[in-house]
Design a protein around this motif. Structure first.
Motif, PDB file in Angstrom:
ATOM      1  N   ILE A  59       4.027   5.694  -5.889  1.00 49.44           N
ATOM      2  CA  ILE A  59       3.953   5.745  -7.356  1.00 49.44           C
ATOM      3  C   ILE A  59       2.822   6.664  -7.808  1.00 49.44           C
ATOM      4  O   ILE A  59       2.972   7.436  -8.770  1.00 49.44           O
ATOM      5  CB  ILE A  59       3.770   4.322  -7.925  1.00 49.44           C
ATOM      6  CG1 ILE A  59       5.010   3.482  -7.630  1.00 49.44           C
ATOM      7  CG2 ILE A  59       3.492   4.372  -9.422  1.00 49.44           C
ATOM      8  CD1 ILE A  59       4.905   2.040  -8.104  1.00 49.44           C
ATOM      9  N   HIS A  60       1.671   6.606  -7.120  1.00 51.47           N
ATOM     10  CA  HIS A  60       0.557   7.481  -7.471  1.00 51.47           C
ATOM     11  C   HIS A  60       0.960   8.945  -7.351  1.00 51.47           C
ATOM     12  O   HIS A  60       0.651   9.778  -8.220  1.00 51.47           O
ATOM     13  CB  HIS A  60      -0.634   7.171  -6.559  1.00 51.47           C
ATOM     14  CG  HIS A  60      -1.862   7.977  -6.873  1.00 51.47           C
ATOM     15  ND1 HIS A  60      -2.075   9.243  -6.364  1.00 51.47           N
ATOM     16  CD2 HIS A  60      -2.945   7.698  -7.663  1.00 51.47           C
ATOM     17  CE1 HIS A  60      -3.226   9.694  -6.810  1.00 51.47           C
ATOM     18  NE2 HIS A  60      -3.780   8.780  -7.604  1.00 51.47           N
ATOM     19  N   ASP A  61       1.682   9.282  -6.268  1.00 52.47           N
ATOM     20  CA  ASP A  61       2.119  10.668  -6.093  1.00 52.47           C
ATOM     21  C   ASP A  61       3.115  11.070  -7.174  1.00 52.47           C
ATOM     22  O   ASP A  61       3.091  12.219  -7.664  1.00 52.47           O
ATOM     23  CB  ASP A  61       2.759  10.831  -4.710  1.00 52.47           C
ATOM     24  CG  ASP A  61       1.752  10.668  -3.585  1.00 52.47           C
ATOM     25  OD1 ASP A  61       0.548  10.807  -3.848  1.00 52.47           O
ATOM     26  OD2 ASP A  61       2.173  10.392  -2.432  1.00 52.47           O
ATOM     27  N   MET A  62       4.014  10.155  -7.573  1.00 50.81           N
ATOM     28  CA  MET A  62       4.984  10.468  -8.624  1.00 50.81           C
ATOM     29  C   MET A  62       4.300  10.708  -9.969  1.00 50.81           C
ATOM     30  O   MET A  62       4.627  11.659 -10.688  1.00 50.81           O
ATOM     31  CB  MET A  62       5.984   9.306  -8.762  1.00 50.81           C
ATOM     32  CG  MET A  62       6.903   9.118  -7.573  1.00 50.81           C
ATOM     33  SD  MET A  62       8.095  10.462  -7.412  1.00 50.81           S
ATOM     34  CE  MET A  62       9.089   9.823  -6.047  1.00 50.81           C
ATOM     35  N   LEU A  63       3.346   9.849 -10.298  1.00 50.29           N
ATOM     36  CA  LEU A  63       2.642   9.999 -11.576  1.00 50.29           C
ATOM     37  C   LEU A  63       1.843  11.288 -11.635  1.00 50.29           C
ATOM     38  O   LEU A  63       1.665  11.877 -12.710  1.00 50.29           O
ATOM     39  CB  LEU A  63       1.725   8.791 -11.800  1.00 50.29           C
ATOM     40  CG  LEU A  63       2.416   7.471 -12.138  1.00 50.29           C
ATOM     41  CD1 LEU A  63       1.402   6.334 -12.195  1.00 50.29           C
ATOM     42  CD2 LEU A  63       3.158   7.578 -13.475  1.00 50.29           C
ATOM     43  N   SER A  64       1.318  11.737 -10.492  1.00 50.79           N
ATOM     44  CA  SER A  64       0.526  12.970 -10.480  1.00 50.79           C
ATOM     45  C   SER A  64       1.339  14.160 -10.947  1.00 50.79           C
ATOM     46  O   SER A  64       0.803  15.100 -11.549  1.00 50.79           O
ATOM     47  CB  SER A  64       0.001  13.223  -9.061  1.00 50.79           C
ATOM     48  OG  SER A  64      -0.839  12.169  -8.635  1.00 50.79           O
ATOM     49  N   ALA A 101      10.326   3.137  -9.394  1.00 50.39           N
ATOM     50  CA  ALA A 101      11.218   2.350  -8.539  1.00 50.39           C
ATOM     51  C   ALA A 101      10.616   1.965  -7.184  1.00 50.39           C
ATOM     52  O   ALA A 101      11.050   0.972  -6.603  1.00 50.39           O
ATOM     53  CB  ALA A 101      12.531   3.098  -8.315  1.00 50.39           C
ATOM     54  N   PRO A 102       9.640   2.719  -6.592  1.00 48.47           N
ATOM     55  CA  PRO A 102       9.070   2.259  -5.328  1.00 48.47           C
ATOM     56  C   PRO A 102       8.534   0.842  -5.378  1.00 48.47           C
ATOM     57  O   PRO A 102       8.441   0.190  -4.347  1.00 48.47           O
ATOM     58  CB  PRO A 102       7.950   3.276  -5.058  1.00 48.47           C
ATOM     59  CG  PRO A 102       8.451   4.533  -5.685  1.00 48.47           C
ATOM     60  CD  PRO A 102       9.154   4.068  -6.934  1.00 48.47           C
ATOM     61  N   HIS A 103       8.162   0.341  -6.583  1.00 44.90           N
ATOM     62  CA  HIS A 103       7.732  -1.059  -6.700  1.00 44.90           C
ATOM     63  C   HIS A 103       8.400  -1.639  -7.943  1.00 44.90           C
ATOM     64  O   HIS A 103       8.104  -1.241  -9.076  1.00 44.90           O
ATOM     65  CB  HIS A 103       6.213  -1.163  -6.817  1.00 44.90           C
ATOM     66  CG  HIS A 103       5.702  -2.560  -6.637  1.00 44.90           C
ATOM     67  ND1 HIS A 103       5.786  -3.494  -7.640  1.00 44.90           N
ATOM     68  CD2 HIS A 103       5.128  -3.184  -5.569  1.00 44.90           C
ATOM     69  CE1 HIS A 103       5.264  -4.632  -7.224  1.00 44.90           C
ATOM     70  NE2 HIS A 103       4.869  -4.474  -5.956  1.00 44.90           N
ATOM     71  N   ILE A 160       0.834  -1.203   0.000  1.00 41.34           N
ATOM     72  CA  ILE A 160       0.000   0.000   0.000  1.00 41.34           C
ATOM     73  C   ILE A 160       0.869   1.253   0.000  1.00 41.34           C
ATOM     74  O   ILE A 160       0.620   2.216  -0.739  1.00 41.34           O
ATOM     75  CB  ILE A 160      -0.953  -0.018   1.203  1.00 41.34           C
ATOM     76  CG1 ILE A 160      -1.999  -1.122   1.037  1.00 41.34           C
ATOM     77  CG2 ILE A 160      -1.633   1.335   1.376  1.00 41.34           C
ATOM     78  CD1 ILE A 160      -2.882  -1.304   2.260  1.00 41.34           C
ATOM     79  N   ALA A 161       1.928   1.242   0.793  1.00 41.37           N
ATOM     80  CA  ALA A 161       2.818   2.410   0.847  1.00 41.37           C
ATOM     81  C   ALA A 161       3.526   2.601  -0.495  1.00 41.37           C
ATOM     82  O   ALA A 161       3.695   3.737  -0.969  1.00 41.37           O
ATOM     83  CB  ALA A 161       3.831   2.228   1.972  1.00 41.37           C
ATOM     84  N   GLN A 162       3.953   1.511  -1.150  1.00 40.99           N
ATOM     85  CA  GLN A 162       4.614   1.614  -2.455  1.00 40.99           C
ATOM     86  C   GLN A 162       3.664   2.188  -3.502  1.00 40.99           C
ATOM     87  O   GLN A 162       4.052   3.052  -4.311  1.00 40.99           O
ATOM     88  CB  GLN A 162       5.118   0.236  -2.882  1.00 40.99           C
ATOM     89  CG  GLN A 162       6.271  -0.284  -2.029  1.00 40.99           C
ATOM     90  CD  GLN A 162       6.612  -1.723  -2.345  1.00 40.99           C
ATOM     91  OE1 GLN A 162       5.724  -2.576  -2.438  1.00 40.99           O
ATOM     92  NE2 GLN A 162       7.902  -2.011  -2.526  1.00 40.99           N
TER      93      GLN A 162
END
Length: 594
Positions: free
Chosen positions: A23-28, A136-138, A17-19
């Motif tokens: 990624i969601h924040d990076m894509l935003s 990279a987070p996942h 969930i944290a990963q």
């Protein structure tokens, strides 16, 4: 890094969930910039024609959909329930985006020139390197993303069927693409480990913060419990003190009436013994009162120059007799010092220290002395008593703690004297310390700030007496309000013998009826009355009838800190039962004089 259980399903779920959140924040933040890059590439490759414009149309649709999706807050409930489902959708969606970019390799290889092809490889290589930060987070998401690039590159070059004499750059391009994608993947794996460590550290910090919040909550509960217990103790002391003071006060008044009667010698002796027993009981209750007053914070020290020798003389007058009766020696050295302090509080502190020393001394005696240390005056109380073990030096200053009194002998006090002394010492800026040897004796030292010699006050003999009370044109009328009939009768009898006119009331209604018939010059009332009425309520009503300047004297057995504070706020003179009749009469005289 942490003692968190990393091999449990719950831990893996929390990590995933944290990963996904990262990624969601990076894509935003990256979607809009990649849309601009798509427009630039279409402009740079515009010579290719229709194929590149179709590519730009599909990229714009994908990026706009991604921008809209990323601007929506993540569905936290869905993510918590089904993180794996969210991961699957993320991998599928980013694989489609990867396929859109990687299709440039096919378009430029089949429809463009070598320059177009080289530009697309350079831009896509940079884009793939930048995607390490985003995915990279996942590692699973990045693997799917880079895998699409590698597959499209290999498929494109296999479809070209290059002749043997073609450029080496083109012939070996698939191998170069695979090597580059592999190197990028290794870099992403290292970043994945770093992100996992940071997330795990976040878990540890969150757990520590949660533990701290729970500890603070437990501490707050424990503190509140201690406060409640302390308040309950104060209420118990006040109630017990009030209920005990009522009959003792009435007994003292009746003994005062009896003392004014004609008695035989034997009766006088019995009266003296009864008075001694009453004095002992009153002393213990006064100790409880001092404790309640110290707790309430209503004691306000009056700092003024004070002759220490005068205090020593007062102590000797009152305590030397007690020492002689116990077969002990009491000595106080001469002390010419003058200090800035509250003389009354200093007397209470030293009286408690000396009384405590006499109580625990079997033979020898007690010595009171003083010495200067810099700008401090240190008053010392030495004894040859039983001594105190070092591990008990702090305990003896706690409330109700006593050494060597398991049977709770009333002659050894209540265990409050030293606690009261330490609190009063704090009020006057002093400090009490202790040194002792078991079996050899103890010394209590009271350190106090000094005062200049020219601040010496006048001796007590020079204090002028109060002016004589003028004889009034009519006898002064006193209204007594108390719910105890015995106390009312005893107080009224004594006051009438002194020439006062006395009315008695047990309730506020009776008080108002008496005041309407004959306005009083002074109200003497208890605090606790019948039917939950109070003396302060009675005073307010009577002052509304007779004027705000009506003097009042409250004689009460209630020593609860709240009562003391309320009486002080109302400006009511306060005496606590039991009280000697001489002190009561003097207080009545002073109130009427005002």
């Amino acid at each position: 890094m942490s003692s968190a259980p990393v091999d449990t399903p719950d831990y893996a779920r929390r990590m995933l969930i944290a990963q996904l959140r990262l990624i969601h924040d990076m894509l935003s933040g990256a979607s809009f910039s990649t849309l601009l890059l798509s427009c630039f590439m279409a402009w740079a490759l515009r010579d290719i024609g229709l194929a590149i414009w179709l590519w730009l149309f599909s990229q714009t649709a994908l990026k706009c959909a991604e921008i809209v999706a990323m601007r929506q807050p993540i569905d936290d409930a869905a993510l918590q329930r089904h993180p794996r489902r969210y991961l699957t959708r993320l991998i599928a969606g980013q694989s489609v985006h990867a396929l859109g970019w990687a299709s440039l390799i096919w378009i430029t290889a089949h429809y463009g020139t070598l320059t177009h092809f080289t530009l697309s490889l350079l831009v896509l290589g940079g884009l793939l390197g930048a995607s390490v930060t985003t995915y990279a987070p996942h590692l699973g998401v990045f693997s799917a993303y880079v895998g699409v690039y590698a597959m499209m590159g290999v498929v494109t070059f296999l479809s070209l069927k290059l002749p043997p004499d073609s450029s080496p750059f083109l012939r070996y391009a698939p191998i170069e693409i695979l090597f580059y994608c592999g190197a990028i993947w290794l870099n992403a794996r290292a970043c994945d480990r770093w992100h996992r460590q940071m997330i795990e550290l976040g878990f540890v910090n969150a757990q520590l913060a949660d533990d701290l919040r729970q500890e603070v909550a437990r501490t707050a509960i424990a503190h509140q419990s201690a406060v409640d217990a302390n308040n309950a103790k104060s209420r118990f002391l006040a109630a017990a003190s009030h209920d005990l003071r009522q009959p003792i006060h009435a007994l003292g008044l009746f003994l005062a009436l009896l003392r004014r009667s004609k008695l035989t010698q034997d009766q006088q002796a019995m009266l003296t013994d009864a008075q001694s027993a009453l004095t002992a009981s009153s002393g213990m209750l006064d100790t409880l009162l001092d404790f309640s007053r110290a707790e309430a914070g209503v004691i306000r020290p009056h700092i003024a120059p004070c002759r220490v020798q005068d205090v020593f003389n007062d102590l000797e007058d009152t305590l030397a007799i007690e020492a002689d009766a116990a077969g002990l020696v009491y000595r106080a050295s001469e002390c010419p010092a003058v200090i800035a302090t509250d003389a009354n509080l200093l007397r209470i502190i030293l009286s408690n220290l000396v009384t405590n020393a006499l109580r625990y001394t079997r033979q020898g005696g007690v010595l009171v002395g003083s010495r200067r240390r810099g700008d401090q005056l240190v008053i010392e109380v030495w004894d040859t008593g039983i001594g105190i073990p070092p591990e008990r030096w702090d305990d003896i200053f706690e409330e109700f703690y006593q050494l060597g009194n398991p049977e709770r002998d009333r002659n050894k006090g209540l265990g409050l004297g030293l606690s009261i002394s330490r609190r009063l010492a704090d009020l006057i800026g002093g400090r009490i310390t202790l040194a002792s040897r078991p079996g050899r004796g103890s010394v209590f030292r009271l350190s106090l700030p000094g005062a200049a010699p020219h601040d010496a006050p006048q001796t007590l003999a020079a204090v002028a007496a109060l002016p004589p009370l003028a004889v009034p044109a009519r006898p002064r009328r006193i209204l007594i309000l108390d719910d105890d009939d015995d106390i009312c009768r005893a107080m009224a009898g004594l006051l009438r013998q002194d020439g006062y006119v006395v009315d008695i009331a047990n309730t506020i209604a009776q008080m108002e009826a008496c005041a309407r018939l004959a306005p009083p010059d002074l109200l003497v009332c208890d605090f606790r009355l019948r039917d939950h009425e109070t003396g302060l309520e009675a005073l307010r009503r009577l002052r509304a009838m007779r004027g705000a300047d009506l003097p009042a004297l409250m004689v009460t057995g209630d020593t609860h800190p709240d009562r003391l504070i309320e009486a002080s706020r109302e400006g009511v003179a306060l005496l606590h039962k039991p009280i000697r009749f001489e002190v009561f009469v003097q207080a009545v005289s002073q109130m009427l004089r005002r």
